[in-house]
Design a protein around this motif. Sequence first.
Motif, PDB file in Angstrom:
ATOM      1  N   UNK A  64      37.728  29.104 -19.572  1.00  0.00           N
ATOM      2  CA  UNK A  64      38.829  28.728 -20.469  1.00  0.00           C
ATOM      3  C   UNK A  64      38.344  28.538 -21.899  1.00  0.00           C
ATOM      4  N   UNK A  65      37.595  29.549 -22.380  1.00  0.00           N
ATOM      5  CA  UNK A  65      37.021  29.511 -23.725  1.00  0.00           C
ATOM      6  C   UNK A  65      37.168  30.885 -24.368  1.00  0.00           C
ATOM      7  N   UNK A  66      37.421  30.902 -25.681  1.00  0.00           N
ATOM      8  CA  UNK A  66      37.358  32.122 -26.474  1.00  0.00           C
ATOM      9  C   UNK A  66      36.302  31.905 -27.545  1.00  0.00           C
ATOM     10  N   UNK A  67      35.507  32.942 -27.803  1.00  0.00           N
ATOM     11  CA  UNK A  67      34.476  32.874 -28.837  1.00  0.00           C
ATOM     12  C   UNK A  67      34.735  34.016 -29.820  1.00  0.00           C
ATOM     13  N   UNK A  68      34.692  33.698 -31.108  1.00  0.00           N
ATOM     14  CA  UNK A  68      34.853  34.724 -32.143  1.00  0.00           C
ATOM     15  C   UNK A  68      33.603  34.751 -33.012  1.00  0.00           C
ATOM     16  N   UNK A  69      33.378  35.903 -33.658  1.00  0.00           N
ATOM     17  CA  UNK A  69      32.227  36.061 -34.549  1.00  0.00           C
ATOM     18  C   UNK A  69      32.746  36.508 -35.913  1.00  0.00           C
ATOM     19  N   UNK A  80      40.839  27.562 -24.354  1.00  0.00           N
ATOM     20  CA  UNK A  80      42.000  28.424 -24.167  1.00  0.00           C
ATOM     21  C   UNK A  80      42.982  27.812 -23.172  1.00  0.00           C
ATOM     22  N   UNK A  81      43.100  26.512 -23.233  1.00  0.00           N
ATOM     23  CA  UNK A  81      44.155  25.815 -22.507  1.00  0.00           C
ATOM     24  C   UNK A  81      45.283  25.609 -23.511  1.00  0.00           C
ATOM     25  N   UNK A  88      46.460  28.049 -18.682  1.00  0.00           N
ATOM     26  CA  UNK A  88      45.314  28.811 -19.168  1.00  0.00           C
ATOM     27  C   UNK A  88      45.808  30.060 -19.895  1.00  0.00           C
ATOM     28  N   UNK A  89      45.225  30.345 -21.039  1.00  0.00           N
ATOM     29  CA  UNK A  89      45.594  31.530 -21.803  1.00  0.00           C
ATOM     30  C   UNK A  89      44.797  32.696 -21.236  1.00  0.00           C
ATOM     31  N   UNK A  90      45.479  33.722 -20.795  1.00  0.00           N
ATOM     32  CA  UNK A  90      44.810  34.796 -20.074  1.00  0.00           C
ATOM     33  C   UNK A  90      44.771  36.139 -20.755  1.00  0.00           C
TER      34      UNK A  90
END
Length: 140
Positions: A64-69, A80-81, A88-90
């Motif tokens: 439940x995590x998003x990572x951006x660069x 991502x909740x 949960x954002x899917x």
Amino acid sequence: MPGRPSPSRRTLLRGAALTPVAALGPAACAPGGGPAPAAPTGPVELGAPDEVPEGGAALYRDHDVVVSRAADGSLKAYSTICTHAGCPIGKLEGTRLVCFCHGSEFDATTGEVLRSPATVPLPELPVREENGAIVVRPDA
């Protein structure tokens, strides 16, 4: 009450079948109707640094995590909740996160709300590259 017909069996069963779902509230959005998901509470190794492209993002559904660069190579991570109902954002489309429960959308690079019904941004999580892996450290 006299003069008032009693409810049919079908009406009673329909009401009973719907009651547990309504009583769950946001937890009903969780997969399988179980407990609502939660972002990591301790260190979690997500994957290799090359999984997150410059100017892009990667969604780690299992955590439940998003990572951006960013263009400068720096990383940002967000839970991502969904802040609307705890689902949960899917789905990640480019750098736009989409919550299937009620249609909220978020920017994966800032956590900001792009589309309601959510009104609160996603919480940021501490993230860094360690020993050749992307690691979220909520306890840091």
